[in-house]
Design a protein around this motif. Sequence first.
Motif, mmCIF file in Angstrom:
data_model
loop_
_atom_site.group_PDB
_atom_site.id
_atom_site.type_symbol
_atom_site.label_atom_id
_atom_site.label_comp_id
_atom_site.label_asym_id
_atom_site.label_seq_id
_atom_site.Cartn_x
_atom_site.Cartn_y
_atom_site.Cartn_z
ATOM 1 N N ALA A 59 -42.742 -16.861 60.587
ATOM 2 C CA ALA A 59 -42.781 -17.242 59.179
ATOM 3 C C ALA A 59 -41.568 -16.687 58.441
ATOM 4 O O ALA A 59 -40.907 -17.404 57.668
ATOM 5 C CB ALA A 59 -44.071 -16.743 58.543
ATOM 6 N N LEU A 60 -41.245 -15.438 58.683
ATOM 7 C CA LEU A 60 -40.099 -14.816 58.018
ATOM 8 C C LEU A 60 -38.780 -15.462 58.439
ATOM 9 O O LEU A 60 -37.898 -15.711 57.608
ATOM 10 C CB LEU A 60 -40.069 -13.320 58.327
ATOM 11 C CG LEU A 60 -41.095 -12.466 57.581
ATOM 12 C CD1 LEU A 60 -41.192 -11.084 58.198
ATOM 13 C CD2 LEU A 60 -40.737 -12.362 56.099
ATOM 14 N N ILE A 118 -37.759 -12.617 49.074
ATOM 15 C CA ILE A 118 -39.087 -12.833 49.646
ATOM 16 C C ILE A 118 -40.078 -11.823 49.072
ATOM 17 O O ILE A 118 -39.752 -10.649 48.876
ATOM 18 C CB ILE A 118 -39.039 -12.699 51.184
ATOM 19 C CG1 ILE A 118 -38.058 -13.726 51.772
ATOM 20 C CG2 ILE A 118 -40.425 -12.875 51.789
ATOM 21 C CD1 ILE A 118 -37.778 -13.528 53.256
ATOM 22 N N ALA A 119 -41.282 -12.305 48.798
ATOM 23 C CA ALA A 119 -42.388 -11.447 48.355
ATOM 24 C C ALA A 119 -43.522 -11.595 49.362
ATOM 25 O O ALA A 119 -43.884 -12.714 49.743
ATOM 26 C CB ALA A 119 -42.851 -11.838 46.954
ATOM 27 N N LEU A 120 -44.096 -10.473 49.791
ATOM 28 C CA LEU A 120 -45.162 -10.469 50.796
ATOM 29 C C LEU A 120 -46.424 -9.822 50.246
ATOM 30 O O LEU A 120 -46.354 -8.898 49.430
ATOM 31 C CB LEU A 120 -44.716 -9.694 52.041
ATOM 32 C CG LEU A 120 -43.460 -10.159 52.768
ATOM 33 C CD1 LEU A 120 -43.096 -9.167 53.862
ATOM 34 C CD2 LEU A 120 -43.653 -11.553 53.351
ATOM 35 N N LEU A 165 -38.466 -4.648 56.255
ATOM 36 C CA LEU A 165 -37.675 -4.387 55.052
ATOM 37 C C LEU A 165 -36.192 -4.259 55.353
ATOM 38 O O LEU A 165 -35.353 -4.549 54.498
ATOM 39 C CB LEU A 165 -38.183 -3.120 54.360
ATOM 40 C CG LEU A 165 -39.585 -3.208 53.756
ATOM 41 C CD1 LEU A 165 -39.982 -1.878 53.129
ATOM 42 C CD2 LEU A 165 -39.678 -4.316 52.708
ATOM 43 N N SER A 166 -35.849 -3.841 56.556
ATOM 44 C CA SER A 166 -34.436 -3.693 56.912
ATOM 45 C C SER A 166 -33.805 -5.015 57.337
ATOM 46 O O SER A 166 -32.598 -5.220 57.167
ATOM 47 C CB SER A 166 -34.276 -2.668 58.033
ATOM 48 O OG SER A 166 -34.903 -3.120 59.232
ATOM 49 N N LYS A 167 -34.621 -5.925 57.859
ATOM 50 C CA LYS A 167 -34.070 -7.153 58.450
ATOM 51 C C LYS A 167 -34.106 -8.356 57.522
ATOM 52 O O LYS A 167 -33.278 -9.277 57.652
ATOM 53 C CB LYS A 167 -34.841 -7.468 59.737
ATOM 54 C CG LYS A 167 -34.167 -8.508 60.615
ATOM 55 C CD LYS A 167 -34.794 -8.573 61.992
ATOM 56 C CE LYS A 167 -34.063 -9.552 62.879
ATOM 57 N NZ LYS A 167 -34.672 -9.645 64.229
ATOM 58 N N TYR A 168 -35.053 -8.374 56.574
ATOM 59 C CA TYR A 168 -35.229 -9.552 55.722
ATOM 60 C C TYR A 168 -35.067 -9.184 54.246
ATOM 61 O O TYR A 168 -35.171 -8.014 53.871
ATOM 62 C CB TYR A 168 -36.600 -10.182 55.971
ATOM 63 C CG TYR A 168 -36.802 -10.598 57.412
ATOM 64 C CD1 TYR A 168 -36.273 -11.792 57.898
ATOM 65 C CD2 TYR A 168 -37.487 -9.774 58.296
ATOM 66 C CE1 TYR A 168 -36.438 -12.163 59.223
ATOM 67 C CE2 TYR A 168 -37.661 -10.132 59.621
ATOM 68 C CZ TYR A 168 -37.136 -11.327 60.088
ATOM 69 O OH TYR A 168 -37.291 -11.674 61.409
ATOM 70 N N LYS A 169 -34.814 -10.188 53.426
ATOM 71 C CA LYS A 169 -34.553 -9.957 51.995
ATOM 72 C C LYS A 169 -35.878 -9.818 51.236
ATOM 73 O O LYS A 169 -36.260 -10.680 50.445
ATOM 74 C CB LYS A 169 -33.716 -11.100 51.434
ATOM 75 C CG LYS A 169 -32.306 -11.181 51.988
ATOM 76 C CD LYS A 169 -31.538 -12.367 51.432
ATOM 77 C CE LYS A 169 -31.288 -12.228 49.953
ATOM 78 N NZ LYS A 169 -30.412 -13.306 49.430
ATOM 79 N N ARG A 188 -35.675 -0.028 45.686
ATOM 80 C CA ARG A 188 -35.099 -1.337 46.016
ATOM 81 C C ARG A 188 -36.135 -2.431 46.262
ATOM 82 O O ARG A 188 -35.765 -3.602 46.356
ATOM 83 C CB ARG A 188 -34.172 -1.226 47.228
ATOM 84 C CG ARG A 188 -34.832 -0.827 48.536
ATOM 85 C CD ARG A 188 -33.781 -0.687 49.634
ATOM 86 N NE ARG A 188 -34.317 -0.311 50.920
ATOM 87 C CZ ARG A 188 -34.708 -1.168 51.851
ATOM 88 N NH1 ARG A 188 -34.639 -2.477 51.616
ATOM 89 N NH2 ARG A 188 -35.183 -0.739 53.011
ATOM 90 N N VAL A 189 -37.415 -2.060 46.345
ATOM 91 C CA VAL A 189 -38.472 -3.039 46.606
ATOM 92 C C VAL A 189 -39.615 -2.803 45.621
ATOM 93 O O VAL A 189 -39.943 -1.651 45.303
ATOM 94 C CB VAL A 189 -39.010 -2.906 48.051
ATOM 95 C CG1 VAL A 189 -40.144 -3.893 48.308
ATOM 96 C CG2 VAL A 189 -37.888 -3.124 49.057
#
Length: 348
Positions: A181-182, A194-196, A214-218, A244-245
């Motif tokens: 999905a990501l 992206i919001a999860l 969190l390190s691999k996707y925006k 940052r999130v």
Amino acid sequence: MKIKDLEPDKALASLGSETVKVVIKLENRETADVSIPTGISAGKYEARKVSADEGIYQIQKIKHLIINHNWTQETLDAQLEDLSLGANASLAISASFWKAISRINYKQKLKFPKLMLLLFEGGKHGNPNISMQEFMIIEESLKDAIEDFRRLRNFLEKKGLESTVGAEGGFSPLSFNDIQALKTIEKIFPNRQIALDAAASFKKGTIPDYDLILSKYKIASLEDPFSDEEWDLWVKFCTRFGKRVMIVGDDLTATNTERINKAVSLRAINAVVIKPNQNGTISGTIKAAEIAKKGNIKIVVSHRGEETIDNWIVDFAIKIEADFVKFGGMDRGERIAKYNRLSELGMV
């Protein structure tokens, strides 16, 4: 404002369950009807709800205490709290009164919240192989949200990916897991944040590898990464990633003023979901949002898993100046009703 009449009834929510509906009439001839949604994955700290039949019975029983009296929103809600009704019964009265006196009735210059557009669903809302409950992207405009949802639909169709429709109008491909999905979102929408929603209170087994995700996707927002009792984990996580999130509390806070106060004071979150039916009255919900604002945390007004075609939550989100809204995907009519209301009010 004097309430001249109110009539409770039943309405069907999106999964076919019965819910409480109230039609209210005021002395100035304004009328409003409200039907109350409910949660599929409802947290244990939410205000207690009752069955639709019990809710109607409760409203009929106390109706004589409400009609032919003058009320403000605050005095009405205080009375409803004293009566100890089910949250869905009290909110049906409270929200119908609010809708009759506060609904935005004309186009004006409004400040619209950002949209968390639902793309994929898993967990209790869709394919259980997808452990995250919601995969969303953050949209600045309604037009972009419509185009992006259409773009995702076209992509899935061209790839021949079989998908069910999730409970909240997003896609739930039968062959997908969290990473697929990501990766799909990253491929189609490389410039979107992206919001999860992890909905960790309802997870069984190990939690996802948040460090990796969190390190691999925006990722701009992560809701309920831990259960509603794991305060220490929330605090450590927000300390580490909160700059940052968005670390969003939903089941943790449950639109409960005491729990939001605690989360703010511990710095366990920097954003909070606000759902009126978690609280039971409009005044209580507004107070919860005010605590969040004083704590300098972001507000996300949200629909529920079992929704109705009612759209008053849109007006409510705008009135309290929510930073974000969650109204689901664009593949179910009860979700489209909210997006149509945004369009009526002038969001482009």
